[in-house]
Motif scaffolding. Structure first.
Motif, PDB file in Angstrom:
ATOM      1  N   PRO A  44      64.867  44.315 -24.227  1.00 17.46           N
ATOM      2  CA  PRO A  44      64.846  43.237 -23.225  1.00 17.46           C
ATOM      3  C   PRO A  44      64.935  43.795 -21.809  1.00 17.46           C
ATOM      4  CG  PRO A  44      66.347  42.695 -25.008  1.00 17.46           C
ATOM      5  CD  PRO A  44      65.933  44.119 -25.228  1.00 17.46           C
ATOM      6  N   ALA A  45      64.418  43.038 -20.855  1.00 17.02           N
ATOM      7  CA  ALA A  45      64.457  43.466 -19.456  1.00 17.02           C
ATOM      8  C   ALA A  45      65.899  43.566 -18.979  1.00 17.02           C
ATOM      9  CB  ALA A  45      63.695  42.471 -18.591  1.00 17.02           C
ATOM     10  N   HIS A  46      66.200  44.632 -18.249  1.00 17.57           N
ATOM     11  CA  HIS A  46      67.530  44.847 -17.713  1.00 17.57           C
ATOM     12  C   HIS A  46      67.475  44.710 -16.196  1.00 17.57           C
ATOM     13  CE1 HIS A  46      69.479  46.702 -21.368  1.00 17.57           C
ATOM     14  NE2 HIS A  46      68.204  46.696 -21.718  1.00 17.57           N
ATOM     15  N   PRO A  47      68.396  43.939 -15.611  1.00 16.81           N
ATOM     16  CA  PRO A  47      68.368  43.747 -14.164  1.00 16.81           C
ATOM     17  C   PRO A  47      69.097  44.865 -13.437  1.00 16.81           C
ATOM     18  CG  PRO A  47      70.128  42.449 -15.081  1.00 16.81           C
ATOM     19  CD  PRO A  47      69.457  43.138 -16.248  1.00 16.81           C
ATOM     20  N   PHE A  48      68.668  45.119 -12.201  1.00 15.68           N
ATOM     21  CA  PHE A  48      69.373  46.026 -11.316  1.00 15.68           C
ATOM     22  C   PHE A  48      69.550  45.336  -9.972  1.00 15.68           C
ATOM     23  CE2 PHE A  48      69.101  49.094  -7.807  1.00 15.68           C
ATOM     24  CZ  PHE A  48      70.296  49.746  -8.008  1.00 15.68           C
ATOM     25  N   THR A  49      70.798  45.035  -9.614  1.00 14.19           N
ATOM     26  CA  THR A  49      71.099  44.379  -8.335  1.00 14.19           C
ATOM     27  C   THR A  49      71.770  45.333  -7.350  1.00 14.19           C
ATOM     28  OG1 THR A  49      73.299  43.658  -9.040  1.00 14.19           O
ATOM     29  CG2 THR A  49      71.438  42.186  -9.532  1.00 14.19           C
ATOM     30  N   GLY A  50      72.279  46.443  -7.844  1.00 18.32           N
ATOM     31  CA  GLY A  50      73.023  47.366  -6.997  1.00 18.32           C
ATOM     32  C   GLY A  50      74.517  47.140  -7.027  1.00 18.32           C
ATOM     33  N   SER A  51      74.976  46.121  -7.759  1.00 19.73           N
ATOM     34  CA  SER A  51      76.414  45.843  -7.803  1.00 19.73           C
ATOM     35  C   SER A  51      77.193  46.995  -8.432  1.00 19.73           C
ATOM     36  CB  SER A  51      76.677  44.554  -8.578  1.00 19.73           C
ATOM     37  OG  SER A  51      76.200  44.656  -9.914  1.00 19.73           O
ATOM     38  N   GLY A  52      76.523  47.765  -9.286  1.00 25.72           N
ATOM     39  CA  GLY A  52      77.198  48.897  -9.895  1.00 25.72           C
ATOM     40  C   GLY A  52      77.452  50.045  -8.942  1.00 25.72           C
ATOM     41  N   ILE A  53      76.823  50.023  -7.763  1.00 27.35           N
ATOM     42  CA  ILE A  53      76.996  51.097  -6.783  1.00 27.35           C
ATOM     43  C   ILE A  53      78.039  50.737  -5.739  1.00 27.35           C
ATOM     44  CG2 ILE A  53      75.753  52.613  -5.177  1.00 27.35           C
ATOM     45  CD1 ILE A  53      73.172  51.751  -6.488  1.00 27.35           C
ATOM     46  N   THR A  54      78.263  49.453  -5.538  1.00 32.56           N
ATOM     47  CA  THR A  54      79.113  48.987  -4.440  1.00 32.56           C
ATOM     48  C   THR A  54      80.485  49.642  -4.395  1.00 32.56           C
ATOM     49  OG1 THR A  54      77.945  46.872  -4.418  1.00 32.56           O
ATOM     50  CG2 THR A  54      80.091  46.947  -3.340  1.00 32.56           C
ATOM     51  N   TRP A  56      81.434  52.525  -5.224  1.00 28.94           N
ATOM     52  CA  TRP A  56      81.332  53.909  -4.784  1.00 28.94           C
ATOM     53  C   TRP A  56      80.931  53.979  -3.318  1.00 28.94           C
ATOM     54  CZ3 TRP A  56      77.914  54.492  -9.654  1.00 28.94           C
ATOM     55  CH2 TRP A  56      78.716  54.377 -10.780  1.00 28.94           C
ATOM     56  N   LEU A  57      80.095  53.042  -2.865  1.00 30.08           N
ATOM     57  CA  LEU A  57      79.753  52.993  -1.445  1.00 30.08           C
ATOM     58  C   LEU A  57      81.000  52.735  -0.613  1.00 30.08           C
ATOM     59  CD1 LEU A  57      76.441  50.894  -1.374  1.00 30.08           C
ATOM     60  CD2 LEU A  57      76.679  53.376  -1.327  1.00 30.08           C
ATOM     61  N   ASP A  58      81.816  51.785  -1.073  1.00 33.29           N
ATOM     62  CA  ASP A  58      83.026  51.435  -0.338  1.00 33.29           C
ATOM     63  C   ASP A  58      84.016  52.594  -0.265  1.00 33.29           C
ATOM     64  OD1 ASP A  58      82.050  48.903   0.078  1.00 33.29           O
ATOM     65  OD2 ASP A  58      83.169  47.982  -1.566  1.00 33.29           O
ATOM     66  N   ALA A  59      83.963  53.490  -1.258  1.00 30.98           N
ATOM     67  CA  ALA A  59      84.932  54.580  -1.309  1.00 30.98           C
ATOM     68  C   ALA A  59      84.509  55.811  -0.515  1.00 30.98           C
ATOM     69  CB  ALA A  59      85.185  54.976  -2.760  1.00 30.98           C
ATOM     70  N   LEU A  60      83.251  55.866  -0.075  1.00 32.88           N
ATOM     71  CA  LEU A  60      82.804  57.021   0.697  1.00 32.88           C
ATOM     72  C   LEU A  60      83.553  57.093   2.028  1.00 32.88           C
ATOM     73  CD1 LEU A  60      78.917  57.039   0.202  1.00 32.88           C
ATOM     74  CD2 LEU A  60      80.587  58.615  -0.782  1.00 32.88           C
ATOM     75  N   ASN A  61      83.956  58.294   2.401  1.00 38.12           N
ATOM     76  CA  ASN A  61      84.688  58.469   3.659  1.00 38.12           C
ATOM     77  C   ASN A  61      84.246  59.779   4.291  1.00 38.12           C
ATOM     78  OD1 ASN A  61      86.431  58.309   5.788  1.00 38.12           O
ATOM     79  ND2 ASN A  61      88.300  58.633   4.594  1.00 38.12           N
ATOM     80  N   VAL A  62      83.111  59.732   4.991  1.00 33.05           N
ATOM     81  CA  VAL A  62      82.559  60.931   5.622  1.00 33.05           C
ATOM     82  C   VAL A  62      82.056  60.559   7.012  1.00 33.05           C
ATOM     83  CG1 VAL A  62      81.869  62.028   3.449  1.00 33.05           C
ATOM     84  CG2 VAL A  62      80.276  60.511   4.615  1.00 33.05           C
ATOM     85  N   THR A  63      81.869  61.565   7.839  1.00 35.59           N
ATOM     86  CA  THR A  63      81.271  61.367   9.156  1.00 35.59           C
ATOM     87  C   THR A  63      80.087  62.318   9.312  1.00 35.59           C
ATOM     88  OG1 THR A  63      82.820  62.932  10.162  1.00 35.59           O
ATOM     89  CG2 THR A  63      83.391  60.592  10.252  1.00 35.59           C
ATOM     90  N   VAL A  64      79.096  61.872  10.059  1.00 37.60           N
ATOM     91  CA  VAL A  64      77.879  62.651  10.282  1.00 37.60           C
ATOM     92  C   VAL A  64      77.724  62.870  11.790  1.00 37.60           C
ATOM     93  CG1 VAL A  64      75.380  62.735  10.000  1.00 37.60           C
ATOM     94  CG2 VAL A  64      76.795  61.660   8.232  1.00 37.60           C
TER      95      VAL A  64
END
Length: 279
Positions: A44-54, A56-64
């Motif tokens: 069956p078709a599987h959805p990808f919304t990006g909620s599984g990445i959120t 980890w995005l919130d936990a990133l703590n770096v400066t460029v």
């Protein structure tokens, strides 16, 4: 924090779990233009919304840091001052080189969403928007300025207002089982310098002329190029693709042992999402 989350964040830290939702059946997802390889035994078709990445995005703590420079050079008057031909008579002269002095912070300011690929190369992309806000810039030494035969050489500081940076990641598809960074696109509002000598009547038109130059398409392009170069070369940005791979696997159940049979831009509960089938 789950063991899975700890492991994933360890990977992210070295480079610079939440629950997996049940897959949506075909009736729950509106899909456009799915091309299926004949050899695929489709699930069956599987959805990808990006909620599984959120998380980890919130936990990133770096400066460029932004190391690239941008310049301005304006000359609205001939050097007709009899005692110094390098000074402008009526009008303004100014030239200088600037650097963005505020590092771009990635912490608690990233939001992801599925978007269509405007270039038409892939059905959809995952866009990570970095809400940076205002960043400061400063001249490398004095900006050489003159008006009405008066030298006004000063260091200048200013602000790039309301900076956002989009990092677009091309999503997995039958010929590629992982995300790749496709482009970095900054957008920002006004760019202005602070008038350091507002009490000197001759200085106000100089600052006005400089701000007009900073608003020009050519200078804005140089600022964008400096930001793109900094972000494009940052390990934190290339690491976003690895985080997206992990989030994609978490959401869809896709594993390296599986083959992606088809991908498409879809609609999940009225919002854009990716659709993937694999065997």
């Amino acid at each position: 924090m789950t063991k899975t989350m700890v492991t994933v964040m360890g990977v992210a830290a070295a480079m610079f779990a939440g629950c997996v939702g049940a897959p949506l059946e075909d009736a729950d997802m509106a899909v456009e233009g799915v091309n299926v390889a004949p050899s695929c035994n489709l699930l069956p078709a599987h959805p990808f919304t990006g909620s599984g990445i959120t998380p980890w995005l919130d936990a990133l703590n770096v400066t460029v840091p932004v190391s690239g420079a941008f310049t301005l050079a304006l000359d609205t008057a001939p050097g007709n001052c009899f005692f110094n031909a390098n000074l402008a008579g009526a009008g303004v002269r100014a030239s200088g080189t600037f650097h963005v002095t505020s590092p771009i912070a990635l912490h608690g300011n990233l939001a992801g969403s599925v978007v269509a690929d405007g270039a038409g190369v892939d059905p959809y992309e995952y866009r990570v928007r970095v809400h940076v806000g205002d960043v400061t810039f400063a001249s490398d030494g004095d900006v050489v300025m003159s008006t009405n035969c008066l030298s006004l050489n000063r260091p200048l500081v200013g602000t790039v207002h309301a900076l956002d940076i989009d990092v677009d990641l091309a999503a997995p598809k039958p010929s590629r089982s992982h995300f790749v960074v496709r482009r970095v696109t900054p957008s920002f509002g006004t760019v202005t310098v602070v008038n350091p000598d507002a009490l000197i009547p001759s200085f106000t038109p100089v600052c006005n002329a400089i701000n007009t130059q900073l608003a020009s398409a050519s200078v804005r392009a140089m600022i964008s190029d400096a930001i793109v170069a900094a972000m494009g070369g940052a390990s934190a940005v290339s690491g976003l693709a690895t985080l997206a791979d992990l989030g994609f696997a978490s959401e869809t159940g896709f594993a390296s042992s599986n083959t992606i049979c088809s991908d498409a831009l879809s609609t999940c509960s009225g919002a854009a999402c990716g659709s993937v089938r694999y065997n």
